[in-house]
Design a protein around this motif. Structure first.
Motif, short mmCIF file in Angstrom:
data_model
loop_
_atom_site.label_atom_id
_atom_site.label_comp_id
_atom_site.label_asym_id
_atom_site.label_seq_id
_atom_site.Cartn_x
_atom_site.Cartn_y
_atom_site.Cartn_z
N PHE A 43 0.85 -1.19 0.00
CA PHE A 43 0.00 0.00 0.00
C PHE A 43 0.89 1.24 0.00
CE2 PHE A 43 -2.74 -3.27 1.69
CZ PHE A 43 -3.97 -2.98 1.13
N PHE A 44 0.43 2.27 -0.72
CA PHE A 44 1.15 3.53 -0.81
C PHE A 44 0.20 4.68 -0.49
CE2 PHE A 44 4.62 1.36 -2.86
CZ PHE A 44 5.72 2.18 -2.62
N PHE A 45 0.70 5.62 0.31
CA PHE A 45 0.01 6.88 0.60
C PHE A 45 0.96 8.01 0.23
CE2 PHE A 45 -1.98 3.82 3.36
CZ PHE A 45 -3.32 4.21 3.43
N PHE A 46 0.60 8.81 -0.75
CA PHE A 46 1.43 9.94 -1.16
C PHE A 46 0.91 11.20 -0.48
CE2 PHE A 46 2.02 6.99 -4.77
CZ PHE A 46 3.40 6.89 -4.73
N SER A 47 1.64 11.64 0.55
CA SER A 47 1.28 12.84 1.33
C SER A 47 -0.18 12.79 1.76
CB SER A 47 1.56 14.11 0.51
OG SER A 47 2.92 14.18 0.13
N PRO A 48 -0.55 11.82 2.61
CA PRO A 48 -1.97 11.69 2.98
C PRO A 48 -2.44 12.70 4.00
CG PRO A 48 -0.68 10.04 4.11
CD PRO A 48 0.29 10.78 3.23
N VAL A 94 4.49 5.54 3.23
CA VAL A 94 3.90 6.87 3.34
C VAL A 94 4.97 7.89 3.01
CG1 VAL A 94 2.58 8.45 4.80
CG2 VAL A 94 2.42 5.99 5.19
N THR A 95 4.61 8.92 2.25
CA THR A 95 5.53 9.99 1.91
C THR A 95 5.04 11.30 2.51
OG1 THR A 95 4.41 10.58 -0.16
CG2 THR A 95 6.10 8.85 -0.26
N GLY A 96 5.94 12.26 2.60
CA GLY A 96 5.62 13.60 3.09
C GLY A 96 6.31 14.64 2.25
N PRO A 114 11.62 6.84 9.27
CA PRO A 114 11.41 8.11 8.57
C PRO A 114 12.73 8.78 8.21
CG PRO A 114 10.01 7.93 10.52
CD PRO A 114 10.97 6.79 10.59
N GLY A 115 12.78 9.31 7.01
CA GLY A 115 13.98 9.99 6.54
C GLY A 115 13.78 10.54 5.14
N TRP A 157 9.18 14.42 -0.34
CA TRP A 157 10.49 14.73 0.24
C TRP A 157 10.97 13.59 1.13
CZ3 TRP A 157 12.00 14.86 5.30
CH2 TRP A 157 13.29 15.35 5.54
N GLY A 158 10.08 13.07 1.97
CA GLY A 158 10.47 12.02 2.90
C GLY A 158 9.62 10.78 2.72
#
Length: 399
Positions: A269-274, A317-319, A348-349, A373-374
């Protein structure tokens, strides 16, 4: 003693030297013999070759060292290795702009994993769907109008008929009279403003809701998938290695279709900036004023994360900034059925494959963002199984 006698001169003293000596200064020097042009080691049509056939001895020695020290146990991944392997499903939840990308962009994943069969699912209320099929109606044949009929129609359209007398301005209805607006009492307006301020709750941030992306172009094999998923959807078998499916709905509405087939080894599963840590617009704390984070809201991600953790599938998850990543990670400890129920897969990084461009965010022009970014990843907490032996009840230190 013998004395050395000087050698005679080429011409006697005070004699005139030969004329060819003077004219030799004005003669053109004879051209030097041309050397053959060196043959280039590498030509434009012969730049790439294996180490064993390299024209440089150093690269040939490197190839020999690779064969001697690190022998390859098997052949690299190829498309023929897909036989017998399960399909890898990638679920992108809350997809927006990702669903509007051309399919050939996602085909690059097949170049990274040539031995995998990928099926990408875009799930979210703002997923872009293909343009509807609108078949063109067949052109209808209209017979040409004779010249006499055209003149008759033109005359009939301009000249009045006996049954219809010419209209005049007197027959038009009179224009309605302008109404005078009622006078507004300023005291009433002031009292209404005071009542509105008293009833208004604490300030809530304006959460930006981007419009749904434009419809995407239909591919050759795109077909409607409403009968299979029960929601507006489509499926495009682009190649034998890649299939793309889009479902315009919330994940909770279709979770029952995938819950029994989810596999931690082949599904992700992927969440791009949720925005897990962003305040919710619909859910509030017990005081009725403080908004809950979206990861704890039952109408947003609060009901989705526990279901994904039960499947034990990895969740990436990304941010868009360091503050966004920190806000989402901190929200994990505030969400019920999520705090303490997960383990880290990727800490996280910064994301190595993030965008290199900083942009102004759509929801707040004071915030600078960088797409993806992360990155960090979690999965459902695993449980260790310990085997009990017959000696556990006999030995006191093993009870």
């Amino acid at each position: 003693m013998s004395r050395s006698v000087p050698e005679p001169l080429a011409f006697p003293p005070h004699a005139r030297p030969p004329a060819d000596i003077f004219f030799s200064f004005f003669r053109k020097p004879e051209p030097a013999p041309t050397k053959p042009e060196p043959v280039p080691v590498l030509a434009q049509d012969n730049l790439f070759h294996p180490f064993s056939k390299s024209p440089f001895p150093m690269l040939q020695a490197r190839g020999e060292a690779i064969k001697r020290i690190a022998p390859c146990p098997g052949a690299p991944e190829t498309a023929e290795a897909q036989v017998g392997k399960p399909q890898v499903r990638i679920f992108i939840l809350g997809a927006r702009a990702e669903s509007s990308l051309p399919v050939h962009v996602w085909e690059q994943l097949c170049l990274l994993f040539p031995a995998a069969q990928l099926h990408i699912f875009f799930i979210g209320p703002q997923v872009s769907l293909p343009k509807p099929e609108t078949p063109k109606p067949p052109a209808q044949f209209q017979p040409p109008i004779p010249p006499t009929d055209q003149a008759t129609q033109a005359a009939g359209a301009t000249s009045p008929t006996p049954d219809m007398p010419p209209t005049s301005d007197a027959s038009q209805p009179p224009a309605p009279e302008a109404t005078v607006p009622a006078k507004i009492d300023p005291d009433t307006v002031h009292q209404n403003k005071i009542a509105e301020l008293q009833n208004r709750k604490e300030y809530l941030p304006n959460v930006f809701k981007p419009p749904p992306p434009m419809p995407i172009d239909r591919q050759k094999y795109t077909r409607n998938a409403v009968n299979r998923y029960g929601v507006p959807s489509y499926t495009t078998p682009y190649t034998k290695e890649l299939t793309v499916t889009g479902l315009r709905t919330n994940y909770l509405d279709v979770h029952h279709l995938f819950s029994e087939s989810l596999d931690p080894y082949s599904d992700v599963f992927f969440f791009f900036s949720p925005g897990f840590g962003f305040p919710s617009e619909n859910s509030f704390a017990e005081d009725g004023i403080t908004p809950l984070p979206q990861i704890a809201s039952p109408t947003e991600w609060g009901s989705v994360l526990p279901l994904l953790l039960e499947s034990k599938c990895p969740i990436f998850v990304t941010g868009f900034s360091p503050a966004d990543v920190e806000r989402d990670v901190r929200s994990l400890s505030e969400a019920p059925d999520v705090a303490g129920q997960f383990e880290w897969v990727v800490m996280p990084g910064p994301n190595t494959f993030s965008s290199e461009k900083w942009e102004i965010s759509d929801f707040d022009p004071r915030v600078m963002i960088k797409a993806n970014w992360g990155i960090w990843a979690i999965r459902g907490r695993s449980k260790d199984i310990q085997e009990r032996s017959m000696l556990d009840g006999l030995l006191p230190w093993r009870q």
